[in-house]
Design an enzyme around this catalytic site. Sequence first.
Site, PDB file in Angstrom:
ATOM      1  N   GLY A  12       0.822  -1.202   0.000  1.00  0.00           N
ATOM      2  CA  GLY A  12       0.000   0.000   0.000  1.00  0.00           C
ATOM      3  C   GLY A  12       0.861   1.259   0.000  1.00  0.00           C
ATOM      4  O   GLY A  12       2.094   1.191  -0.026  1.00  0.00           O
ATOM      5  N   GLN A  13       0.185   2.376   0.051  1.00  0.00           N
ATOM      6  CA  GLN A  13       0.881   3.674   0.001  1.00  0.00           C
ATOM      7  C   GLN A  13       1.904   3.808   1.132  1.00  0.00           C
ATOM      8  O   GLN A  13       3.085   4.086   0.902  1.00  0.00           O
ATOM      9  CB  GLN A  13      -0.170   4.778   0.113  1.00  0.00           C
ATOM     10  CG  GLN A  13       0.381   6.180   0.201  1.00  0.00           C
ATOM     11  CD  GLN A  13      -0.700   7.235   0.073  1.00  0.00           C
ATOM     12  OE1 GLN A  13      -0.728   7.963  -0.913  1.00  0.00           O
ATOM     13  NE2 GLN A  13      -1.592   7.318   1.036  1.00  0.00           N
ATOM     14  N   LEU A  14       1.460   3.607   2.357  1.00  0.00           N
ATOM     15  CA  LEU A  14       2.369   3.720   3.498  1.00  0.00           C
ATOM     16  C   LEU A  14       3.302   2.518   3.577  1.00  0.00           C
ATOM     17  O   LEU A  14       4.500   2.673   3.838  1.00  0.00           O
ATOM     18  CB  LEU A  14       1.559   3.842   4.798  1.00  0.00           C
ATOM     19  CG  LEU A  14       2.377   3.868   6.085  1.00  0.00           C
ATOM     20  CD1 LEU A  14       3.328   5.068   6.115  1.00  0.00           C
ATOM     21  CD2 LEU A  14       1.450   3.891   7.305  1.00  0.00           C
ATOM     22  N   ALA A  69      -5.126  -1.818   5.775  1.00  0.00           N
ATOM     23  CA  ALA A  69      -6.438  -1.311   6.203  1.00  0.00           C
ATOM     24  C   ALA A  69      -7.392  -1.301   5.021  1.00  0.00           C
ATOM     25  O   ALA A  69      -6.965  -1.309   3.859  1.00  0.00           O
ATOM     26  CB  ALA A  69      -6.310   0.110   6.768  1.00  0.00           C
ATOM     27  N   TYR A  70      -8.666  -1.295   5.362  1.00  0.00           N
ATOM     28  CA  TYR A  70      -9.717  -0.993   4.383  1.00  0.00           C
ATOM     29  C   TYR A  70      -9.835   0.525   4.424  1.00  0.00           C
ATOM     30  O   TYR A  70     -10.319   1.089   5.405  1.00  0.00           O
ATOM     31  CB  TYR A  70     -11.007  -1.672   4.804  1.00  0.00           C
ATOM     32  CG  TYR A  70     -12.175  -1.483   3.857  1.00  0.00           C
ATOM     33  CD1 TYR A  70     -12.669  -2.564   3.125  1.00  0.00           C
ATOM     34  CD2 TYR A  70     -12.794  -0.246   3.702  1.00  0.00           C
ATOM     35  CE1 TYR A  70     -13.750  -2.406   2.269  1.00  0.00           C
ATOM     36  CE2 TYR A  70     -13.864  -0.085   2.836  1.00  0.00           C
ATOM     37  CZ  TYR A  70     -14.340  -1.163   2.127  1.00  0.00           C
ATOM     38  OH  TYR A  70     -15.408  -1.005   1.276  1.00  0.00           O
ATOM     39  N   THR A  71      -9.362   1.201   3.374  1.00  0.00           N
ATOM     40  CA  THR A  71      -9.233   2.660   3.433  1.00  0.00           C
ATOM     41  C   THR A  71     -10.250   3.405   2.552  1.00  0.00           C
ATOM     42  O   THR A  71     -10.170   4.633   2.449  1.00  0.00           O
ATOM     43  CB  THR A  71      -7.807   3.087   3.009  1.00  0.00           C
ATOM     44  OG1 THR A  71      -7.513   2.515   1.734  1.00  0.00           O
ATOM     45  CG2 THR A  71      -6.771   2.633   4.017  1.00  0.00           C
ATOM     46  N   THR A 110      -6.160   6.471  12.542  1.00  0.00           N
ATOM     47  CA  THR A 110      -6.609   7.626  11.778  1.00  0.00           C
ATOM     48  C   THR A 110      -7.256   8.722  12.623  1.00  0.00           C
ATOM     49  O   THR A 110      -7.812   8.430  13.701  1.00  0.00           O
ATOM     50  CB  THR A 110      -7.644   7.146  10.731  1.00  0.00           C
ATOM     51  OG1 THR A 110      -8.260   8.269  10.111  1.00  0.00           O
ATOM     52  CG2 THR A 110      -8.748   6.313  11.374  1.00  0.00           C
ATOM     53  N   TYR A 134     -16.018   3.808   8.591  1.00  0.00           N
ATOM     54  CA  TYR A 134     -14.555   3.657   8.563  1.00  0.00           C
ATOM     55  C   TYR A 134     -13.955   4.014   9.925  1.00  0.00           C
ATOM     56  O   TYR A 134     -13.161   3.254  10.489  1.00  0.00           O
ATOM     57  CB  TYR A 134     -13.988   4.551   7.458  1.00  0.00           C
ATOM     58  CG  TYR A 134     -12.481   4.711   7.468  1.00  0.00           C
ATOM     59  CD1 TYR A 134     -11.639   3.684   7.056  1.00  0.00           C
ATOM     60  CD2 TYR A 134     -11.895   5.916   7.884  1.00  0.00           C
ATOM     61  CE1 TYR A 134     -10.256   3.848   7.062  1.00  0.00           C
ATOM     62  CE2 TYR A 134     -10.522   6.089   7.880  1.00  0.00           C
ATOM     63  CZ  TYR A 134      -9.703   5.060   7.473  1.00  0.00           C
ATOM     64  OH  TYR A 134      -8.343   5.215   7.482  1.00  0.00           O
ATOM     65  N   LYS A 138     -11.995   1.526  12.569  1.00  0.00           N
ATOM     66  CA  LYS A 138     -10.602   1.795  12.950  1.00  0.00           C
ATOM     67  C   LYS A 138     -10.479   1.924  14.470  1.00  0.00           C
ATOM     68  O   LYS A 138      -9.503   1.458  15.064  1.00  0.00           O
ATOM     69  CB  LYS A 138     -10.092   3.065  12.259  1.00  0.00           C
ATOM     70  CG  LYS A 138      -9.901   2.935  10.740  1.00  0.00           C
ATOM     71  CD  LYS A 138      -8.752   2.010  10.346  1.00  0.00           C
ATOM     72  CE  LYS A 138      -7.406   2.591  10.669  1.00  0.00           C
ATOM     73  NZ  LYS A 138      -6.309   1.698  10.126  1.00  0.00           N
TER      74      LYS A 138
HETATM   75  N1  LIG Z   1      -4.474   7.570   3.319  1.00  0.00           N
HETATM   76  C1  LIG Z   1      -4.814   8.411   4.278  1.00  0.00           C
HETATM   77  O1  LIG Z   1      -5.081   9.605   4.047  1.00  0.00           O
HETATM   78  C2  LIG Z   1      -4.837   7.953   5.723  1.00  0.00           C
HETATM   79  C3  LIG Z   1      -5.252   8.851   6.702  1.00  0.00           C
HETATM   80  C4  LIG Z   1      -5.285   8.430   8.035  1.00  0.00           C
HETATM   81  C5  LIG Z   1      -4.891   7.151   8.362  1.00  0.00           C
HETATM   82  N2  LIG Z   1      -4.514   6.294   7.386  1.00  0.00           N
HETATM   83  C6  LIG Z   1      -4.143   4.938   7.790  1.00  0.00           C
HETATM   84  O2  LIG Z   1      -2.840   4.698   7.288  1.00  0.00           O
HETATM   85  C7  LIG Z   1      -2.680   3.305   7.024  1.00  0.00           C
HETATM   86  C8  LIG Z   1      -2.110   3.096   5.620  1.00  0.00           C
HETATM   87  O3  LIG Z   1      -2.995   3.663   4.672  1.00  0.00           O
HETATM   88  P1  LIG Z   1      -2.586   3.844   3.148  1.00  0.00           P
HETATM   89  O4  LIG Z   1      -2.816   5.257   2.812  1.00  0.00           O
HETATM   90  O5  LIG Z   1      -1.246   3.245   2.906  1.00  0.00           O
HETATM   91  O6  LIG Z   1      -3.716   2.958   2.463  1.00  0.00           O
HETATM   92  P2  LIG Z   1      -3.656   2.005   1.181  1.00  0.00           P
HETATM   93  O7  LIG Z   1      -2.741   2.545   0.161  1.00  0.00           O
HETATM   94  O8  LIG Z   1      -5.085   1.752   0.843  1.00  0.00           O
HETATM   95  O9  LIG Z   1      -2.996   0.682   1.754  1.00  0.00           O
HETATM   96  C9  LIG Z   1      -3.701  -0.234   2.524  1.00  0.00           C
HETATM   97  C10 LIG Z   1      -3.202  -1.603   2.196  1.00  0.00           C
HETATM   98  O10 LIG Z   1      -3.910  -2.541   2.993  1.00  0.00           O
HETATM   99  C11 LIG Z   1      -4.061  -3.695   2.222  1.00  0.00           C
HETATM  100  N3  LIG Z   1      -5.163  -4.528   2.682  1.00  0.00           N
HETATM  101  C12 LIG Z   1      -6.482  -4.348   2.483  1.00  0.00           C
HETATM  102  N4  LIG Z   1      -7.168  -5.387   3.001  1.00  0.00           N
HETATM  103  C13 LIG Z   1      -6.260  -6.226   3.537  1.00  0.00           C
HETATM  104  C14 LIG Z   1      -6.348  -7.475   4.199  1.00  0.00           C
HETATM  105  N5  LIG Z   1      -7.516  -8.075   4.425  1.00  0.00           N
HETATM  106  N6  LIG Z   1      -5.197  -8.060   4.618  1.00  0.00           N
HETATM  107  C15 LIG Z   1      -4.005  -7.477   4.393  1.00  0.00           C
HETATM  108  N7  LIG Z   1      -3.858  -6.301   3.751  1.00  0.00           N
HETATM  109  C16 LIG Z   1      -4.978  -5.697   3.330  1.00  0.00           C
HETATM  110  C17 LIG Z   1      -4.315  -3.197   0.818  1.00  0.00           C
HETATM  111  O11 LIG Z   1      -3.958  -4.176  -0.107  1.00  0.00           O
HETATM  112  P3  LIG Z   1      -4.883  -4.433  -1.397  1.00  0.00           P
HETATM  113  O12 LIG Z   1      -4.956  -3.135  -2.105  1.00  0.00           O
HETATM  114  O13 LIG Z   1      -4.160  -5.501  -2.103  1.00  0.00           O
HETATM  115  O14 LIG Z   1      -6.230  -4.847  -0.894  1.00  0.00           O
HETATM  116  C18 LIG Z   1      -3.409  -1.994   0.729  1.00  0.00           C
HETATM  117  O15 LIG Z   1      -2.173  -2.316   0.143  1.00  0.00           O
HETATM  118  C19 LIG Z   1      -4.059   2.677   7.251  1.00  0.00           C
HETATM  119  O16 LIG Z   1      -4.115   2.165   8.562  1.00  0.00           O
HETATM  120  C20 LIG Z   1      -5.001   3.858   7.181  1.00  0.00           C
HETATM  121  O17 LIG Z   1      -6.187   3.648   7.929  1.00  0.00           O
HETATM  122  C21 LIG Z   1      -4.465   6.667   6.072  1.00  0.00           C
END
Ligand SMILES: NC(=O)c1ccc[n+]([C@@H]2O[C@H](COP(=O)([O-])OP(=O)(O)OC[C@H]3O[C@@H](n4cnc5c(N)ncnc54)[C@H](OP(=O)(O)O)[C@@H]3O)[C@@H](O)[C@H]2O)c1
Length: 297
Positions: A12-14, A69-71, A110, A134, A138
Amino acid sequence: MALALLVPGGRGQLGRDVVAAAPGDGLVHAPSSAELDLTDAPAVADAVGAFAATARDAGLRPVVVNAAAYTAVDAAETDADRAFAVNAAGPGHLAESCREHRVPLLHVSTDYVFPGDGVRPYEPSDETGPRSVYGRTKLDGERRVLSTWDRSWVVRTAWVYGEHGNNFVKTMARLAGANDTLSVVDDQVGSPTWSLDLAHGLVELAGAVSAGGAPPRVLHATGDGETTWCGFARAIFAELGLDPERVRPCTTADFPRPAPRPAYSVLSGKAWADAGLTPLRHWREALSAAVATRAVP
Ligand SMILES: NC(=O)c1ccc[n+]([C@@H]2O[C@H](COP(=O)([O-])OP(=O)(O)OC[C@H]3O[C@@H](n4cnc5c(N)ncnc54)[C@H](OP(=O)(O)O)[C@@H]3O)[C@@H](O)[C@H]2O)c1
């Protein structure tokens, strides 16, 4: 002693930036959701057990950094079971396995756990009150992690953008190429966070807890400072050499979304700094660096 990191959600992104930020003298395993599905409890147990054994055999200190996460914030409103499975049940499985194998766990959460009606930056101890599915899933995940294993930490972040995700910076750059002017909401306040800066922070925290450190168990880590989405968009335009005045302010009411957005979601980094961790730089400086290094757009 060097670190070994297991990073669920590692594609994922992070997750990908955690891999980039990890020190070169250790080991990193960053499985995709297909390789490690957090909702599959036996698979999680196997993965954590194998990781812990490999790390310790190699003389490394194992830490799990959960970036999975499910984002999809809006989709979660009508897909609550799946969001719950990934954001709440999954981290619970992870915490149980980490407890069994005595592996510290860092779990990313989050700003959406807060109601978003604050008037000063939220401290980790402030009362939560999520307004979206969401956010509720979380928060449930946070509670499961914290109550299951006492060497687990929750790191809340917000407004994340980086090289490997679909995010606001990339969206603004794309829309700038297709529109003369853009309307962007100017009544939601938060702190943009470059995922690479957050990743370095998580790696620093992993090093601290793996060495026996015991910082507060809920921490906030975002870019320093605050702005609105409109302010962020104007900064992106400026960084790209475009006229920021092409971005026009509008209100949340102009763009109704399925999931409510927090009006105010600035997270205080005081606990992070008080724990001796390096504060993340100001969001504006980070944006310049992200553009300069071509991480975005
Ligand atoms: N993006 C934001 O603005 C933001 C803000 C606040 C907090 N956060 C938190 O930061 C963290 C990282 O977010 P991100 O931005 O990197 O999101 P992201 O790019 O959507 O990455 C999330 C990853 O989780 C994986 N995932 C989904 N379902 C899964 C499962 N059942 N088992 C294992 N992996 C699974 C996804 O893989 P697939 O795509 O293959 O399903 C994806 O690679 C999360 O905890 C999120 O809640 C993000």
